[in-house]
Design an enzyme around this catalytic site. Structure first.
Site, PDB file in Angstrom:
ATOM      1  N   SER A 677       0.800  -1.225   0.000  1.00  0.00           N
ATOM      2  CA  SER A 677       0.000   0.000   0.000  1.00  0.00           C
ATOM      3  C   SER A 677       0.833   1.276   0.000  1.00  0.00           C
ATOM      4  CB  SER A 677      -0.929   0.022   1.215  1.00  0.00           C
ATOM      5  OG  SER A 677      -1.763  -1.108   1.207  1.00  0.00           O
ATOM      6  N   LYS A 720      -8.406   2.745   6.638  1.00  0.00           N
ATOM      7  CA  LYS A 720      -7.424   3.758   6.243  1.00  0.00           C
ATOM      8  C   LYS A 720      -8.043   5.153   6.207  1.00  0.00           C
ATOM      9  CE  LYS A 720      -4.560   0.567   3.557  1.00  0.00           C
ATOM     10  NZ  LYS A 720      -4.084   0.180   2.231  1.00  0.00           N
TER      11      LYS A 720
END
Length: 775
Positions: A677, A720
């Site tokens: 990520s 997130k």
């Protein structure tokens, strides 16, 4: 040597070795041997006795005989029937075989008498040897009392080492190969070593033999005693009219007739009852048969509970027990609606996947309550034996059904709700793979006739409602995951945790700690501060513990200080729980060069990750620190390769990468970090540091980068985005392929965030750089 050479008639012995000083008898039938004996009797009564190596050989030559034999005298000769002669001989001295003559119709051996080598053995050493032999002989006599008593009597009073060793060598019941080793020994020390080895070895063997015989005797005596007592009990019971075996079998037959089961099952039970009657005299087999029959009778073959079909009631219970979890509630209500419409319908196999403490296990209990189903929880964490699922075969001692069948038996109906808790924690070893056994359990096409090794009859699992829970989807084998309908249970937002605490946790902890409703109260600001400052998790387990801790402290104050009530405010938290434990890593206040905020997913929710890059004069080294995993290191390599490929676009000098070192660091170096990520985050930070362009302080990003600068999708977006919002981030860059995932996230989380969907690295840089341009 020619003076010492003697030519004597010889006899090749089979399976016997004669030692000097030994008086022994043996039978001979070979013509050569009989002729040698007759020749000896006619001459000086001396004969050479030597053992042949192979007992089966009929006519051995020199190579077939041992080198050392014994010169003996014949003391007695007896002729038996069938041309067999029994000879009694006395061994005189050792002699070595030089050569063999077979021309005279019998064996004639040329031998050389062998004297024992004289070695300098001190009297102390000889005495030590004598005592060692005596002690070893005593131990041997203890374990072999049958022949040991006579041996001890003969050895009594012998205090000379040579004499004692001769006696033992002649009288020990050992194989001829061992006696030949004694005969071959050329010195006192060598003969002592061979004899001690034989004595100790024989003693050990006899000890083991005696121990085994004792165990066998004890077992036989025990079985015989049990048999006699059992027969006596049978007679006594018959006389009293209390034959339990008959009553048990009659009771089982009666239960079989009343059992609601298919004919095939009933016939099998009747067969087992008949077998039980025949083996009732055997306690061990009888108990196994009894346990098996009782298991078959206890299973609910055709017994089912009636489900509650009231959709409104089910929806009310699910909402009452849990806040949020809309997808799970919706799926259960859909299942109930289909069941009501079709009057049958397949039971779905649901798998709730999410972080710990998010209510996966408790929602299964609520579903059972909503449907009025029996509830069975089977914990699969740490299960690594296939027999735990399929059961043990009845041939094993202590065999029992597998956990699935045992759960059905406990429920008492064939259509309970079975919770398979922690299905991702199963492992495998040499006893089998339990996840493979679960394939049949969770396959709607196969579980109608599930075969348990213990029950050994098909069990119908198709009507049971299976709900599985897991923390990590990556640990579930692909074939097993394919059989389940996956429902993601995501992390709770702070607002959701606040509602859960007010509607569920506080009341539960008040009751657990003996507090009335008005004896303790929490302000909303105190709860929010408790959620953000004293817990850091995806679920609410630690939050419940903290609320419980506050309730205990309040209970003490009320009881000890006689207070009427305790109010928990934001300022009171520090008094009861100490200083705030967790602080949110807020966004930077100023735009900086080489520092970019990334977004990460962890097992306790989302987090922000600040990536720092420094450029220094050097030799072109590329450094990565912060305990990064292999995937993150590869993402950094891909990022720098992309930057080098577009260096002309950013006016980067050709020799820049040869003359400068690039150092990427992610703080909290003790915490392991991995995953794709952070690819675009590291690339943006490196380019910012190389071209000296500041990055906006309120921008965060997540996405995987390719060598050509494409941005690939990632997971964990809810967590997130929640972490970005909590950190005060305003702008978030998300891969364009994740747009469908973002659309499913609640507005509560997205509110206040400017979310940009990016497909190439140029899009990221246009948003991230402070001047609003990529170059």
């Amino acid at each position: 040597m020619s003076e010492l050479l003697k030519e004597l008639p010889a006899v090749a012995l089979r399976g016997i070795t004669i030692l000097p000083g030994m008086i022994a008898h043996f039978d001979i039938s070979r013509e050569k041997s009989i002729k040698a004996i007759e020749t000896c009797m006619m001459e000086d009564n001396q004969i050479y006795l030597v053992t042949q190596r192979d007992m089966e050989e009929e006519d051995p030559d020199v190579n077939g005989l041992y080198k050392i034999g014994v010169i003996a005298s014949i003391r007695q000769l007896i002729k038996l029937k069938d041309d067999v002669v029994r000879v009694l001989v006395e061994g005189k001295e050792k002699a070595e075989l030089a050569y063999l003559n077979q021309d005279k119709g019998y064996l004639e051996a040329a031998v050389v008498p062998v004297e024992e080598k004289e070695t300098e053995v001190s009297p102390e050493v000889e005495e030590a040897m004598l005592r060692a032999v005596q002690e070893a002989m005593i131990e041997y006599c203890k374990v072999n009392p049958k022949s040991g008593k006579e041996l001890a009597r003969q050895a009594d009073g012998l205090n000379h080492l040579n004499t004692l060793m001769d006696l033992l060598g002649n009288n020990l019941p050992i194989f001829y190969e061992q006696k030949q080793k004694l005969l071959d020994a050329s010195s006192l020390e060598e003969r002592y070593g061979v004899l001690m080895n034989i004595l100790l070895s024989e003693t050990n063997i006899l000890e083991i033999k005696n121990e085994l015989q004792m165990k066998v005797k004890e077992q036989v005596d025990k079985n015989q005693k049990e048999y006699i007592l059992r027969e006596q009990m049978k007679v006594i019971r018959k006389e009293l009219g209390e034959d339990n075996t008959e009553s048990d079998s009659q009771r089982y037959l009666k239960q079989t007739e009343e059992l609601n089961a298919p004919l095939q099952i009933k016939n099998r039970i009747r067969k087992e009852i008949e077998r039980f009657k025949n083996i009732a005299g055997n306690a061990s087999e009888g108990s196994v048969a009894r346990g098996y029959i009782e298991t078959l009778l206890a299973l609910p073959w055709e017994k089912a509970s009636k489900d509650n079909t009231d959709l409104d009631n089910a929806e009310f219970i699910l909402n009452e027990d849990h806040y949020g979890l809309e997808k799970v509630k919706e799926r259960v209500l859909e299942f109930l609606a289909v069941r009501n419409m079709t009057k049958k319908g397949e039971s779905p196999i649901l798998c709730l996947i999410g972080p710990p403490g998010t209510g996966k296990t408790s929602i299964a209990r609520s579903v059972a309550r909503a449907l009025d189903k029996k509830y069975v929880r089977i914990c699969l964490g740490g299960v690594r034996d296939e027999a735990e699922i399929r059961g043990h075969r009845r041939t094993y001692v202590g065999a029992m059904p597998g956990r699935i069948v045992e759960g059905i038996r406990q429920a008492g109906v064939k259509n309970p709700l079975i919770l398979l808790d922690e299905i991702d924690k199963m492992s495998s070893d040499y006893k089998g793979d339990p996840s493979s056994a679960m394939l049949e359990v969770l396959d709607s096409e196969q579980n109608q006739r599930f075969m348990d090794h213990y029950v050994d009859l098909p069990v119908d699992l198709s009507e049971a409602l299976f709900i599985a829970t897991a923390n990590d989807i990556g640990n579930i084998p692909r074939p097993l995951m394919d059989r389940m309908e996956l429902i993601e249970v995501q992390s709770y937002t702070s607002n959701e945790k606040l509602h859960i605490a007010k509607e569920h946790l506080i009341g539960k902890q008040k009751e657990k700690n003996g507090l009335d409703a008005d004896q303790i109260s929490f302000s909303d600001r105190a709860l929010m501060s408790l959620i953000e400052g004293y817990t850091k998790e995806a679920g609410v387990r630690n939050l419940e513990r903290r609320i419980g801790e506050l309730c205990r402290k309040a209970a003490r104050e009320i009881y000890q200080k006689h207070k009427n009530a305790v109010k928990i405010t934001e300022t009171a938290l520090e008094k009861y729980l100490g200083k705030r434990i967790f602080t949110t890593d807020m966004a930077n206040t100023e735009d900086e060069i080489g520092i970019v905020r990334g977004l990460a997913w962890t097992s306790v929710g989302g987090d922000t990750l600040e990536i720092e890059v420094n450029i220094m004069p050097g030799k072109g080294e590329f450094l990565l620190t912060g305990k990064l995993g292999d995937v993150m290191k590869e993402s950094a390599q891909a990022g720098i390769s992309y930057i080098r490929s577009v260096s002309e676009q950013y006016q980067i000098e050709n020799n820049f990468f040869k003359e400068h070192d690039i150092h990427i660091h992610i703080p909290e170096g003790a915490v392991p970090k991995d995953g794709p990520s952070a690819g675009i985050t590291m690339a943006a930070a490196m380019l910012s540091a190389i071209i000296q362009k500041p990055v906006k302080a309120d921008v965060a990003m997540t996405g995987e980068i390719t060598l050509r600068g494409r941005v690939l999708p990632v997971g964990g977006l809810k967590e997130k985005l929640l972490a970005a919002k909590n950190a005060g981030i305003k702008t978030v860059c998300v891969p364009a392929d994740n747009e469908k995932d973002v659309s499913e996230i609640s507005q509560e989380i997205k509110r206040g965030l400017d979310i940009h969907f990016v497909s190439r690295m140029q899009d990221v840089l246009e948003i991230a750089f402070a001047d609003g341009k990529e170059a």
